[in-house]
Design an enzyme around this catalytic site. Structure first.
Site, PDB file in Angstrom:
ATOM      1  N   HIS A 245      15.562  20.932  -4.051  1.00 53.44           N
ATOM      2  CA  HIS A 245      15.140  20.785  -5.449  1.00 53.44           C
ATOM      3  C   HIS A 245      14.766  19.330  -5.784  1.00 53.44           C
ATOM      4  O   HIS A 245      13.623  19.035  -6.141  1.00 53.44           O
ATOM      5  CB  HIS A 245      16.273  21.220  -6.381  1.00 53.44           C
ATOM      6  CG  HIS A 245      16.762  22.615  -6.154  1.00 53.44           C
ATOM      7  ND1 HIS A 245      16.000  23.745  -6.341  1.00 53.44           N
ATOM      8  CD2 HIS A 245      17.974  23.068  -5.750  1.00 53.44           C
ATOM      9  CE1 HIS A 245      16.712  24.826  -6.083  1.00 53.44           C
ATOM     10  NE2 HIS A 245      17.920  24.457  -5.713  1.00 53.44           N
TER      11      HIS A 245
HETATM   12  O1  RIB Z   1      19.207  23.526 -10.221  1.00 57.45           O
HETATM   13  C1  RIB Z   1      19.114  22.489  -9.273  1.00 57.45           C
HETATM   14  C2  RIB Z   1      19.475  21.184  -9.892  1.00 57.45           C
HETATM   15  O2  RIB Z   1      20.822  21.227 -10.348  1.00 57.45           O
HETATM   16  C3  RIB Z   1      19.438  20.014  -8.875  1.00 57.45           C
HETATM   17  O3  RIB Z   1      19.086  18.828  -9.549  1.00 57.45           O
HETATM   18  C4  RIB Z   1      20.849  19.930  -8.392  1.00 57.45           C
HETATM   19  O4  RIB Z   1      21.219  18.617  -7.970  1.00 57.45           O
HETATM   20  C5  RIB Z   1      21.618  20.289  -9.637  1.00 57.45           C
HETATM   21  O5  RIB Z   1      21.745  19.102 -10.412  1.00 57.45           O
END
Ligand code: RIB
Ligand code: CA
Length: 320
Positions: A245
């Site tokens: 992500h």
């Molecule tokens: O949903 C994914 C996000 O939430 C990413 O930034 C992960 O690090 C959590 O913060």
């Protein structure tokens, strides 16, 4: 992509909640000649903010960049109770990996103040890469509305247009502080939004880890150890790879062409839904006459193979 010289580097401030994928994202930013990391600001999210600050300091130390300022931000969302993510990121936020102690402490300023001061010092030059809940970003905007003229872009990891992760409808970063997200999406600052539909196209697998495990770089080996924890969480849920992500948000700061297709959408943040609280609602219906002006670029198709190749290789180059 050509090798960037100092003058042509994109200046970025990274607001994060490290967090394993945040850590990998920070390493990618530090390893990329296209970027100049001006500061790291930390927000409560995956782990409490004090843990996040310690993690950020240790990550920069390991990467050989202890001079980059790290500022502590919000200890909790604007209104909501903090929901942390140790179930995914481990008790210390880095999958239990113990990194060397940092040689210095955090900046004395609050994250929001550092964000404002750097934007005022370099108007139009520093892109914000937000990869945690948007509390710090919202606080900065509330304190200094002129930031709308000083921050050229916010590249954020957050949102879900086709199914969430923290709830069926919502992605964690938005859900954790939906009121902050609403402020950010109404700010008028150009937003590039990496939502789950994009970030789930990029998955790190155990085959990828082998490259880092065999590398001489202490950063690559630490990344492999953190990613091993991350992959075990995904594998326990029946998935073969771990979604990158936050690294993809940094990837978009490096090269927007990692997105092979994007949409300009109007994104609204739900803050009251019984089943949809924290959802990012976008009007994707074709040809909606009179629809509200778009407020985000939303990458839809990612060149995952090219991004992964660059990501994997670059972490083996740290410390530079
Ligand atoms: O949903 C994914 C996000 O939430 C990413 O930034 C992960 O690090 C959590 O913060
Ligand atoms: Ca994060």
């Amino acid at each position: 992509m050509t090798a960037a010289g100092p003058a042509t580097r994109k200046r970025v401030l990274i607001d994060c909640d490290p967090g394993i994928d945040d850590a990998l994202a920070l390493f990618l930013a530090l390893a990329s000649p296209e970027l100049s990391v001006e500061a790291i600001t930390v927000v409560a999210g995956n782990v409490p903010v004090a843990q996040g600050v310690d993690n950020a300091l240790r990550l920069l130390e390991l990467a050989g960049r202890p001079e980059i300022p790290v500022a502590r931000g919000a200890v909790s969302p604007l209104l909501r109770k903090l929901i942390t993510g140790e179930a995914i990121h481990g008790e210390n936020g880095l999958g239990g990996v113990r990194l060397p102690a940092p040689s210095r402490g955090p900046d004395a300023r609050h994250a929001a103040d550092l964000m404002i001061e750097l934007a005022q010092a370099r108007p139009g030059e520093i892109t914000w890469v937000a990869i945690g809940p948007l509390t710090n970003v919202a606080l900065a905007l509330a304190k200094a509305p002129e930031l709308g003229e000083l921050v050229p872009e916010i590249i954020l990891m957050g949102g879900a247009l086709s199914g969430g992760n923290i709830t069926p409808a919502a992605e964690y970063n938005i859900y954790a502080d939906a009121e902050a997200a609403r402020i950010v999406f109404a700010s008028g600052i150009p937003i590039t939004m990496l939502e789950l539909g994009a970030t789930s196209q990029v998955a790190l697998t155990r085959e990828h880890l082998a490259l880092w495990q065999a590398a001489s770089s202490p950063v690559a080996r630490a990344a492999a150890a953190m990613a091993d924890h991350y992959l075990r969480v995904y594998e326990a849920r029946g998935l073969r790879g771990g979604h990158l992500h936050d690294p993809l948000a940094v990837g978009m700061a490096i090269d927007k062409n990692f997105a092979r297709a994007s949409r300009r959408l109007r994104v609204e943040i739900e803050t009251r839904g019984e089943f949809t609280d924290g959802a990012t609602v976008a009007d994707c219906r074709p040809g909606q006459a009179g629809r509200r002006a778009p407020n985000a670029d939303v990458p839809a198709i990612i060149d995952s193979e090219r991004f992964l190749a660059l990501f994997l290789e670059r972490l083996t180059l740290l410390p530079r």
